[in-house]
Design a protein around this motif. Sequence first.
Motif, short mmCIF file in Angstrom:
data_model
loop_
_atom_site.label_atom_id
_atom_site.label_comp_id
_atom_site.label_asym_id
_atom_site.label_seq_id
_atom_site.Cartn_x
_atom_site.Cartn_y
_atom_site.Cartn_z
N GLY A 51 20.23 2.75 -17.25
CA GLY A 51 20.32 3.58 -16.05
C GLY A 51 19.01 4.30 -15.77
N SER A 52 18.35 4.75 -16.83
CA SER A 52 17.08 5.47 -16.64
C SER A 52 16.00 4.53 -16.12
CB SER A 52 16.63 6.11 -17.97
OG SER A 52 17.57 7.06 -18.41
N ILE A 53 16.00 3.27 -16.59
CA ILE A 53 15.06 2.28 -16.05
C ILE A 53 15.37 2.04 -14.57
CG2 ILE A 53 14.30 -0.14 -16.15
CD1 ILE A 53 14.97 -0.07 -19.17
N GLY A 54 16.67 1.93 -14.26
CA GLY A 54 17.09 1.69 -12.87
C GLY A 54 16.59 2.77 -11.92
N ILE A 55 16.85 4.04 -12.25
CA ILE A 55 16.41 5.13 -11.37
C ILE A 55 14.91 5.05 -11.13
CG2 ILE A 55 16.28 7.63 -11.01
CD1 ILE A 55 18.26 8.13 -13.10
N ARG A 56 14.17 4.86 -12.23
CA ARG A 56 12.71 4.90 -12.13
C ARG A 56 12.18 3.74 -11.29
NH1 ARG A 56 8.32 7.76 -11.46
NH2 ARG A 56 6.50 6.61 -12.16
N LEU A 57 12.72 2.54 -11.49
CA LEU A 57 12.24 1.38 -10.71
C LEU A 57 12.59 1.53 -9.23
CD1 LEU A 57 12.92 -1.68 -13.07
CD2 LEU A 57 10.81 -0.36 -12.76
N LYS A 58 13.73 2.15 -8.95
CA LYS A 58 14.08 2.41 -7.55
C LYS A 58 13.13 3.45 -6.96
CE LYS A 58 18.17 2.71 -5.98
NZ LYS A 58 19.58 3.16 -5.77
N GLU A 59 12.83 4.46 -7.75
CA GLU A 59 11.95 5.55 -7.32
C GLU A 59 10.56 5.02 -6.95
OE1 GLU A 59 12.42 9.54 -9.59
OE2 GLU A 59 10.53 8.74 -10.31
N THR A 60 10.03 4.10 -7.78
CA THR A 60 8.66 3.61 -7.54
C THR A 60 8.64 2.42 -6.58
OG1 THR A 60 8.69 2.06 -9.42
CG2 THR A 60 7.95 4.31 -9.88
N LYS A 61 9.83 2.00 -6.15
CA LYS A 61 9.95 0.82 -5.26
C LYS A 61 9.22 -0.40 -5.83
CE LYS A 61 10.13 3.78 -1.11
NZ LYS A 61 11.44 4.34 -1.45
N PHE A 62 9.35 -0.60 -7.12
CA PHE A 62 8.66 -1.70 -7.79
C PHE A 62 9.24 -3.05 -7.38
CE2 PHE A 62 8.39 -4.49 -11.61
CZ PHE A 62 7.01 -4.61 -11.68
N CYS A 63 10.52 -3.07 -7.04
CA CYS A 63 11.16 -4.36 -6.73
C CYS A 63 12.03 -4.21 -5.49
CB CYS A 63 12.00 -4.83 -7.91
SG CYS A 63 13.12 -3.55 -8.53
N ASP A 64 12.49 -5.35 -4.96
CA ASP A 64 13.36 -5.28 -3.78
C ASP A 64 14.69 -4.62 -4.13
OD1 ASP A 64 11.54 -6.64 -2.06
OD2 ASP A 64 12.01 -8.47 -3.15
N GLU A 118 20.60 12.10 -27.28
CA GLU A 118 21.83 11.90 -28.02
C GLU A 118 23.00 11.58 -27.09
OE1 GLU A 118 20.09 14.58 -27.49
OE2 GLU A 118 21.20 16.46 -27.80
N TYR A 119 22.76 11.51 -25.78
CA TYR A 119 23.83 11.25 -24.83
C TYR A 119 23.88 9.79 -24.46
CZ TYR A 119 23.41 16.25 -24.80
OH TYR A 119 23.34 17.55 -25.21
N SER A 120 25.01 9.32 -23.96
CA SER A 120 25.13 7.91 -23.61
C SER A 120 25.91 7.75 -22.32
CB SER A 120 25.79 7.15 -24.77
OG SER A 120 26.97 7.79 -25.20
N GLY A 121 25.89 6.54 -21.78
CA GLY A 121 26.60 6.26 -20.52
C GLY A 121 25.71 6.53 -19.33
N PRO A 122 26.13 6.07 -18.14
CA PRO A 122 25.31 6.19 -16.92
C PRO A 122 24.97 7.64 -16.57
CG PRO A 122 27.44 5.11 -16.43
CD PRO A 122 27.38 5.31 -17.90
N GLU A 123 25.89 8.57 -16.87
CA GLU A 123 25.63 9.98 -16.53
C GLU A 123 24.44 10.53 -17.30
OE1 GLU A 123 28.45 8.81 -17.65
OE2 GLU A 123 30.14 9.42 -16.38
N ALA A 124 24.09 9.88 -18.41
CA ALA A 124 22.99 10.37 -19.26
C ALA A 124 21.62 9.94 -18.72
CB ALA A 124 23.17 9.87 -20.69
N ALA A 125 21.61 9.04 -17.73
CA ALA A 125 20.34 8.49 -17.24
C ALA A 125 19.48 9.54 -16.54
CB ALA A 125 20.61 7.32 -16.30
N VAL A 126 18.18 9.51 -16.82
CA VAL A 126 17.23 10.42 -16.16
C VAL A 126 15.93 9.66 -15.86
CG1 VAL A 126 17.98 12.71 -16.93
CG2 VAL A 126 16.64 11.29 -18.47
N ALA A 127 15.30 9.98 -14.74
CA ALA A 127 14.15 9.19 -14.25
C ALA A 127 12.95 9.28 -15.18
CB ALA A 127 13.76 9.65 -12.85
#
Lengths: 279, 279
Positions: A13-26, A121-130
């Motif tokens: 999830g953290s990779i996802g947020i960051r890649l969306k933020e930088t518009k690295f991919c479509d 130490e957290y897990s799951g999508p809610e734990a994701a941070v950019a």
Amino acid sequence: MNIAIVGIGLIGGSIGIRLKETKFCDKVIGVDKNENHQKKALQLGLVDEIQTLDEVIQNAKAIILTVPVDAITKMLPSILDKVTDQVVIDMGSTKTNILQQIAEHPNRGRYVAAHPMAGTEYSGPEAAVADLFKGKMMVYVEAFKSDEDAFELADAITEQLEMKTSFMNADEHDMHTAYVSHISHLTSFALALTVLEKEKSQGRIFELAGSGFESTVRLAKSSPDMWTPIFKQNRSNVLEVLEEHIKQLQNLYDKLDQEDYDALHKLIKKSNKIKRIIK
Amino acid sequence: MNIAIVGIGLIGGSIGIRLKETKFCDKVIGVDKNENHQKKALQLGLVDEIQTLDEVIQNAKAIILTVPVDAITKMLPSILDKVTDQVVIDMGSTKTNILQQIAEHPNRGRYVAAHPMAGTEYSGPEAAVADLFKGKMMVYVEAFKSDEDAFELADAITEQLEMKTSFMNADEHDMHTAYVSHISHLTSFALALTVLEKEKSQGRIFELAGSGFESTVRLAKSSPDMWTPIFKQNRSNVLEVLEEHIKQLQNLYDKLDQEDYDALHKLIKKSNKIKRIIK
């Protein structure tokens, strides 16, 4: 270009947020067998859409595996069977087993073994941070066995995550992570079990828990589904370091038991050398 | 009213800054046998002036002891010999020995045993910070044996530090701190020793050290001069909890050694209950 993330938890999830933020991919496409994670990932904007594993093998240029290491071991060979020019990147915490398993695979070159030394130490999508990865180390393992273009794409993603990089062989990686990551989790689990056990008979014990206790025990909140497979896959290194750690504790115990306070003072002073490493 | 602080390090210095900030007293007077600490404390504004121990017994209404616990044990009886209406507050981390020692002292009532559950891994006057105590727990031990006005003054200081309060007997205090503070330090010391030992033969090992390692090992920066006396004074409790902790680690070792991954998963899941305690 689309990027797929298989396993939309803390790391994925953290990779996802960051890649969306930088518009690295479509598009960032998520794959997760857990329907709640799928919904959460869309709600939180970690990924643009959800597809199945077979669909993303068709639709994505890079497929990043961020599921627990036992699941990676199971799925990687069959994913490599199906790829042509796609790149498969594994972000798991252990590497020796997985690399042995696909060593002779005809599509070995399309695979990049990477381990981001970042997490909470957290897990799951809610734990994701950019900014989970910013300034942290991405370790590439046996990178020389990946096709050049495959490695370049993996490294471009690492750059998006603003990470430093390091290169190791599999044995070195698995031994080093046992010492600086896996053992920390085991001591936290053991410490939590020790104190929780005592609380049963004593109560009130946590009234006094301060920040020192919190910091040594916080990793005990980590997911058993993530960590049991890591210990399994890195069993021999983890057993070695755990044995040494128990010896060190036993030595401190013996010095205190024998009331050899000079020796105890020397051991503590020696351990202070960790200041060189940890600012 | 003047307040004296004996031992101007992390704890003493932090009390000094805060009491000056709130203008709780006319002067904060520091006592420290280390001349560098004296200079630093004045430079950093932790105290208003430096005096000797004998001088502050004359000139201060409250004398707060924040030296290592072995030094407290040595100096407390002779300080109590000299006081009349002054209040002596001991901020040490262990209480059973010291309380036994002065139990029958004719000036017992002028003494308040308190333990602020706050600290960092740093020591010395440079480590002092004004908000070290805010929101943390001040534990009073055998408070009912202090004169009412002596306790009231100690508690007024605790209020200045913006702390919560808790009351315990000495045995309970020393056992609980062994579980939630002393053991955390021992595991950190042992972990640092384990990994530093391995670095000698392997090098590079700290390249991979992430935030998880940092948090479990940071207490290993703590001062041997402070901690050796704590382990000495609380020896039987510390040995008990250390024995239990080694047992828990050995149990994790055995489960992994036997490849009993179900049992390992269960133990990790059980340790996750620490989430109830640590937010």
